[in-house]
Enzyme design. Structure first.
Site: not given
Ligand code: ACO
Length: 434
Positions: A310, A368
């Site tokens: 998140h 979610d």
């Molecule tokens: N699966 C695998 N790896 C992940 C995931 C995931 N779901 N989410 C983040 N990471 C990893 C990234 O690759 C990154 O790794 P690194 O440091 O080795 O490069 C690290 O975790 C940080 O990720 P960011 O993208 O910087 O985190 P951010 O806070 O920008 O993203 C987000 C948050 C968009 C929710 C992300 O976690 C994601 O894409 N999740 C999947 C989609 C999802 O479930 N969305 C719903 C959100 S809840 C809502 O809207 C009510």
């Protein structure tokens, strides 16, 4: 803005050899901001902040969240207390009116919801105009926009906001259920006065002349919780959209219709649908969820485990804790724990919660993830998951629209930009163009 938020701190901006001072303000939970409202008039400069990652667009008294501390409060009340002790209707009243209802107020609000639960019969024909595969989100946003034509009293919002809020909360529920029945070609089931808000929705969705729907209290309770947890989440994309559209003095129905469209996106409310699609993909691939976990961990693969992580909650999402318990209760009550898709979801959750990659990056299952599982278990079709989210978010949108509308600080939302296109050129007539 209320004076009490101004602190004795200032921020200094140095541009060349000139130093400008900007006030630092503080919210009631100690959140601080540099107030840049005079920046452009004093310095000629604007700020650039794509995605508004550092920009507060307003002050708000509705919701406070602290992602580091796993804290979410509506109008000062902890989400845990609200989800445990209140109905969705009570929480909707709280979000919209700023206070928990007394017994009498709650009865009055429920009566208003009942009185306005039916949609104008002429609107029922609208459903026939959509193709059978139309997205329920596009149907919902069109119908909500259309409500303005049937209930134009909203043109004087100060007089009638309470009534319009009740109309929206009640009619959106009816529209959502009708859109499902129409998509299936089933006869419509109308709302009933003797059922609670959530039981009424489930009955409109699943009751049929050939098989009466049996109301299950565990399912009703889980739906109540889900709607409460989705009630508001401060300046997220759809809420900011509602405020922005409303800032042009657009009526509440149309502003909310715009919010529904923003919510539709897979990066926002559409994620709960994507969770199910990912689980279906895993199932179609023989149920090998470990392969998908490895893909998600591979830095060269863009794939991510949907439903994990998140932007704001880098500790547990407080909503996930609550909904995980409701999810377990629903699966048990409906005896569907072993349904293949749901079984994969539980395995995935177990593995990811203990995997170093996810633990290190603080990637917990988000709301979610569990909401998708619950909706699936109770029979809500996948393409309606985001409609359910919209139903829950409605009181938050209404509260923000009203707050924006009444705020003495409110201005039409109109960001600036830094232009990076060509310099002004000499116009070339058609016959001279190459
Ligand atoms: N699966 C695998 N790896 C992940 C995931 C995931 N779901 N989410 C983040 N990471 C990893 C990234 O690759 C990154 O790794 P690194 O440091 O080795 O490069 C690290 O975790 C940080 O990720 P960011 O993208 O910087 O985190 P951010 O806070 O920008 O993203 C987000 C948050 C968009 C929710 C992300 O976690 C994601 O894409 N999740 C999947 C989609 C999802 O479930 N969305 C719903 C959100 S809840 C809502 O809207 C009510």
């Amino acid at each position: 803005m209320a004076k009490k938020y101004v602190t004795d701190k200032i921020a200094e901006v140095r541009i060349g050899d000139q130093v400008f001072t900007l006030p630092v303000i503080e919210g009631s939970e100690g959140e601080r901001a540099i107030d840049i409202r005079q920046l452009r008039s004093e310095t000629g400069l604007i700020t650039l902040d794509s995605g508004y990652m550092n920009t507060g667009s307003c002050t708000s008294e509705i919701t406070f969240l602290d992602g580091e501390k796993s804290l979410l409060n509506y109008r000062g009340y902890a989400i845990e207390d609200l989800a445990e002790k209140c109905s969705f209707v009570e929480v909707a009243f709280l979000l919209i009116n700023g206070k928990l209802p007394t017994n009498k107020e709650l009865d009055g609000f429920k009566m208003l919801l009942n009185d306005h639960s039916i949609i104008h019969e002429d609107m029922v024909h609208f459903f026939d105009g959509f193709p059978s595969l139309a997205s329920p989100m596009s149907i919902l946003s069109s119908m909500v926009n259309g409500l303005h034509n049937f209930y134009p009293e909203m043109d004087d919002p100060k007089e009638t906001l309470g009534l319009t809020a009740a109309r929206l909360l009640s009619k959106v529920r009816t529209i959502a259920a009708f859109s499902y029945k129409k998509s299936k070609g089933y006869p419509l089931v109308y709302p009933r006065f003797n059922l609670s808000y959530c039981a009424n929705f489930l009955n409109m969705m699943f009751d049929s002349p050939v098989q009466p729907y049996l109301i299950n209290d565990v399912v009703v309770d889980a739906l109540n919780k889900l709607l409460i947890l989705h009630g508001d989440h401060e300046q997220n994309c759809s809420t900011a959209t509602v405020r922005m559209v409303g800032s042009a003095r657009v009526n509440l129905y149309s502003s909310i219709s715009a919010g529904i469209n923003a919510l539709w996106g897979p990066l926002h409310g559409g994620a709960n649908q994507s969770v199910m699609e990912m689980l279906e993909q895993i199932l179609a691939d023989g149920g090998n969820y470990r392969k998908f976990i490895d893909k998600a961990k591979d830095p060269n693969d863009p794939f991510r485990l949907v439903g994990f992580g998140h932007r704001v909650y880098k500790n547990h999402d407080p909503r996930s804790r609550i909904i995980k318990k409701a999810c377990d209760d629903v699966l048990k009550s409906l005896h569907v724990e072993d349904e293949p898709l749901l079984a994969i979801a539980k395995e995935l959750e177990e593995v990811a919660l203990n995997d170093e990659y996810f633990v290190e990056r603080r990637l917990y299952p988000n709301v979610d993830f569990y909401s998708g599982i619950i909706y699936r278990a109770i029979g809500i079709p996948t393409n309606m998951f985001t409609v359910m989210f919209a139903l829950g978010r409605l009181p938050g949108w209404i509260a923000h629209w009203e707050e924006m509308w009444k705020s003495p600080d409110a201005k039409i939302s109109r960001p600036r930009q830094i232009y990076t296109g060509p310099l002004q050129r000499k116009f070339v007539p058609m016959e001279e163009r190459e």
